[in-house]
Design an enzyme around this catalytic site. Structure first.
Site, short mmCIF file in Angstrom:
data_model
loop_
_atom_site.label_atom_id
_atom_site.label_comp_id
_atom_site.label_asym_id
_atom_site.label_seq_id
_atom_site.Cartn_x
_atom_site.Cartn_y
_atom_site.Cartn_z
N ARG A 28 5.31 -31.66 -30.50
CA ARG A 28 3.94 -31.24 -30.84
C ARG A 28 3.89 -30.48 -32.17
O ARG A 28 3.09 -29.55 -32.32
CB ARG A 28 3.33 -30.37 -29.73
CG ARG A 28 3.09 -31.10 -28.43
CD ARG A 28 1.79 -31.88 -28.48
NE ARG A 28 1.58 -32.61 -27.25
CZ ARG A 28 0.74 -32.24 -26.28
NH1 ARG A 28 0.03 -31.16 -26.41
NH2 ARG A 28 0.60 -32.99 -25.22
N ARG A 32 -2.43 -27.81 -32.65
CA ARG A 32 -3.45 -26.78 -32.82
C ARG A 32 -2.96 -25.43 -33.34
O ARG A 32 -3.77 -24.62 -33.74
CB ARG A 32 -4.18 -26.56 -31.49
CG ARG A 32 -5.18 -27.66 -31.20
CD ARG A 32 -5.63 -27.60 -29.78
NE ARG A 32 -4.46 -27.80 -28.91
CZ ARG A 32 -4.49 -27.73 -27.59
NH1 ARG A 32 -5.60 -27.45 -26.97
NH2 ARG A 32 -3.40 -27.95 -26.90
N ARG A 41 -8.89 -32.10 -37.52
CA ARG A 41 -9.50 -32.53 -36.27
C ARG A 41 -11.01 -32.31 -36.29
O ARG A 41 -11.78 -33.16 -35.82
CB ARG A 41 -8.89 -31.82 -35.07
CG ARG A 41 -9.31 -32.47 -33.75
CD ARG A 41 -8.87 -31.66 -32.56
NE ARG A 41 -9.40 -30.31 -32.59
CZ ARG A 41 -9.18 -29.39 -31.67
NH1 ARG A 41 -8.42 -29.67 -30.64
NH2 ARG A 41 -9.71 -28.19 -31.78
N ASP A 78 -1.04 -40.12 -28.82
CA ASP A 78 -0.90 -39.49 -27.51
C ASP A 78 -0.30 -40.50 -26.55
O ASP A 78 -0.39 -41.71 -26.79
CB ASP A 78 -2.26 -39.01 -26.99
CG ASP A 78 -2.07 -38.00 -25.87
OD1 ASP A 78 -1.79 -36.83 -26.18
OD2 ASP A 78 -2.15 -38.40 -24.69
N TYR A 155 -1.21 -39.50 -14.55
CA TYR A 155 -2.54 -39.26 -15.10
C TYR A 155 -3.54 -40.33 -14.65
O TYR A 155 -4.71 -40.04 -14.41
CB TYR A 155 -2.50 -39.22 -16.63
CG TYR A 155 -1.86 -37.95 -17.17
CD1 TYR A 155 -2.58 -36.77 -17.24
CD2 TYR A 155 -0.53 -37.94 -17.59
CE1 TYR A 155 -2.01 -35.60 -17.72
CE2 TYR A 155 0.06 -36.78 -18.07
CZ TYR A 155 -0.69 -35.61 -18.13
OH TYR A 155 -0.11 -34.45 -18.59
O1 CP3 Z 1 4.54 -34.14 -31.04
C1 CP3 Z 1 3.66 -34.45 -31.87
O2 CP3 Z 1 3.34 -33.72 -32.83
C2 CP3 Z 1 3.03 -35.83 -31.76
C3 CP3 Z 1 1.79 -35.91 -31.07
C4 CP3 Z 1 1.71 -35.88 -29.56
C5 CP3 Z 1 0.52 -35.48 -28.90
N1 CP3 Z 1 0.68 -35.68 -27.57
C6 CP3 Z 1 -0.67 -34.98 -29.58
C7 CP3 Z 1 -1.67 -34.20 -28.80
C8 CP3 Z 1 2.63 -36.25 -28.56
C9 CP3 Z 1 4.06 -36.71 -28.69
C10 CP3 Z 1 1.95 -36.14 -27.30
C11 CP3 Z 1 2.56 -36.50 -26.01
C12 CP3 Z 1 1.87 -36.14 -24.76
N2 CP3 Z 1 0.54 -36.18 -24.49
C13 CP3 Z 1 2.54 -35.80 -23.56
C14 CP3 Z 1 4.03 -35.77 -23.38
C15 CP3 Z 1 4.65 -34.56 -23.96
C16 CP3 Z 1 4.31 -33.30 -23.24
O3 CP3 Z 1 3.71 -32.42 -23.89
O4 CP3 Z 1 4.67 -33.18 -22.07
C17 CP3 Z 1 1.57 -35.58 -22.58
C18 CP3 Z 1 1.81 -35.17 -21.14
C19 CP3 Z 1 0.29 -35.83 -23.17
C20 CP3 Z 1 -1.03 -35.80 -22.52
C21 CP3 Z 1 -1.93 -34.81 -23.15
N3 CP3 Z 1 -2.48 -34.95 -24.41
C22 CP3 Z 1 -2.37 -33.59 -22.61
C23 CP3 Z 1 -1.98 -33.06 -21.25
C24 CP3 Z 1 -3.20 -33.01 -23.56
C25 CP3 Z 1 -4.00 -31.75 -23.41
C26 CP3 Z 1 -3.16 -30.56 -23.36
C27 CP3 Z 1 -3.07 -29.96 -24.73
O5 CP3 Z 1 -1.96 -29.67 -25.20
O6 CP3 Z 1 -4.15 -29.75 -25.28
C28 CP3 Z 1 -3.21 -33.85 -24.70
C29 CP3 Z 1 -3.93 -33.63 -25.97
C30 CP3 Z 1 -3.13 -33.60 -27.22
N4 CP3 Z 1 -2.21 -34.52 -27.57
C31 CP3 Z 1 -3.23 -32.63 -28.25
C32 CP3 Z 1 -2.32 -33.00 -29.24
C33 CP3 Z 1 -2.08 -32.34 -30.57
C34 CP3 Z 1 -4.20 -31.45 -28.27
C35 CP3 Z 1 -5.61 -31.96 -28.31
C36 CP3 Z 1 -6.45 -31.32 -29.38
O7 CP3 Z 1 -6.08 -31.31 -30.57
O8 CP3 Z 1 -7.53 -30.88 -29.01
#
Ligand code: CP3
Length: 356
Positions: A28, A32, A41, A78, A155
């Site tokens: 990640r 944010r 964003r 994602d 999910y």
């Molecule tokens: O690592 C990186 O920089 C690459 C981008 C990336 C995102 N999601 C961007 C994202 C990667 C590799 C993921 C993987 C992901 N997404 C996983 C597996 C890794 C982990 O963290 O366990 C999972 C379970 C998800 C599902 C997901 N996407 C959730 C549960 C959420 C909300 C929780 C949160 O952190 O906000 C997301 C949203 C998400 N995916 C965000 C980002 C940067 C935040 C959303 C936003 O910007 O508002």
């Protein structure tokens, strides 16, 4: 012709070859905690609009590389793009987790699911990979990724995030045939998705099995590991993906490291609940390891961050095959300066460790 890589430490470490200093990237890393991410964003309007715009997805992918001496880039996207392309209707309510308008609960709903077409329904992902590769111009390698079949099923059946994902687990016990039908479709989709990312230019691949650790040992083998293994097998004979290193990350599944290494993957992601010295013993040096600093350490002072980084590096020791990372994603409240402390300490201290 693609540009030759200027920094190939990450790929060398995944091949367990010697490197001058331990490569590091952060799960990640585009997210944010960075003000420039929040600005992009806001410009895009929403998380999904950002992920679906290849130029903006490229912009946020590169943001952490401009701040820190990272050794790899990860595609900004994602894991839930696959279920969205299957028609489940993904949205992210502001400041909250993911939500599906049409979760999968019945046998008819499982039977209706098909493998999405990668160059139409998921074209925006492949376009992002192509744009990022072009803009990286060989600075560092680009990681493509997918969720694991099990974690995607969590999910899709639950319809949103959850602490225990009890609905999908209930399905595994009450109608295992239906759970397996869903996981089969997902395994074929994940393999096709990663193959398409490889064809578009990804240079390493990672599978996030974030919820593997929710399962007991027998259930983990039946519902998670079996399908991870299927995906590895398909990719090993896939013309685009067969030469790319594949990293498997099952969070909370440290009891299964040896079995996961036996799938034939190049590396395992490791969470922070095991010492890397023990993880190395478990996999007997057969795969590289990626990890495993507790992300909460980034909330502490720079002195504590440096000390804990050194602890992780010491635990792995002076052996080939370590990629430094967190044990899970960086969280939004982290001070961006603290990530710099981490990255710089990994490089500085691992040089000292090698010279010792
Ligand atoms: O690592 C990186 O920089 C690459 C981008 C990336 C995102 N999601 C961007 C994202 C990667 C590799 C993921 C993987 C992901 N997404 C996983 C597996 C890794 C982990 O963290 O366990 C999972 C379970 C998800 C599902 C997901 N996407 C959730 C549960 C959420 C909300 C929780 C949160 O952190 O906000 C997301 C949203 C998400 N995916 C965000 C980002 C940067 C935040 C959303 C936003 O910007 O508002």
């Amino acid at each position: 012709m693609p540009m030759p890589l200027k920094n190939d430490r990450f790929l060398r470490a995944l091949r367990r070859e010697p490197v001058d200093t331990t490569p590091v990237w952060v799960m990640r890393q585009a997210g944010r905690y960075l003000p420039e991410y929040r600005a992009t964003r806001a410009k895009a309007g929403s998380f999904m609009a950002l992920a679906q715009n290849p130029e903006l997805a490229c912009e946020v992918t590169l943001q952490p590389l401009d701040r820190y001496e990272l050794d790899a880039a990860i595609l900004f996207s994602d894991i839930l793009t696959i279920p969205d392309a299957m028609g489940l209707g993904l949205s992210f309510a502001h400041g909250e987790g993911p939500q599906f308008a049409r979760p999968v609960r019945t046998r008819a709903e499982v039977e209706r699911l098909g493998v999405p077409d990668m160059e139409s329904e998921l074209r925006y992902v492949m376009d992002a990979v192509r744009v990022i590769r072009r803009e990286l111009a060989g600075r560092v390698p680009l990681i493509g990724f997918s969720g694991s079949p099990w974690t995607l099923a969590c999910y899709m059946v639950e319809g949103e995030g959850s602490r225990d994902f009890a609905t999908v687990k209930a399905m595994c016990w009450s109608d295992p045939a239906m759970a397996h039908m869903l996981l089969e479709t997902l395994a074929r989709s994940v393999a096709a998705y990663l193959s398409a990312q490889a064809a578009a230019g990804a240079q390493a691949l990672m599978i996030f099995d974030t919820w593997g650790g929710l399962l007991g040992p027998a259930a983990f083998r039946e519902f998670s590991l079996r399908y991870l293994s299927q995906v590895v097998d398909v990719l090993k004979s896939d013309i685009h993906a067969r030469d790319l290193p594949l990293i498997l990350f099952s969070k909370g599944a440290n009891g299964h490291l040896a079995e996961m290494a036996a799938t034939g993957c190049a590396a395992l992601g490791v969470d922070w609940t095991i010492d890397l010295s023990d993880a190395r013993k478990a996999v007997d040096g057969k795969v590289a390891l990626q990890g495993n600093l507790d992300p909460a350490v980034l909330r502490a002072s720079p002195e504590v961050i440096r000390r804990e980084v050194r602890r992780v590096l010491d635990s792995y020791g002076n052996h080939p095959g370590h990629v430094f990372n967190l044990g899970h994603g960086v969280t939004p409240e982290v001070d961006p300066e603290h990530v710099k402390v981490l990255v710089d300490e990994v490089h500085a201290y691992s040089r000292i460790l090698r010279a010792a």
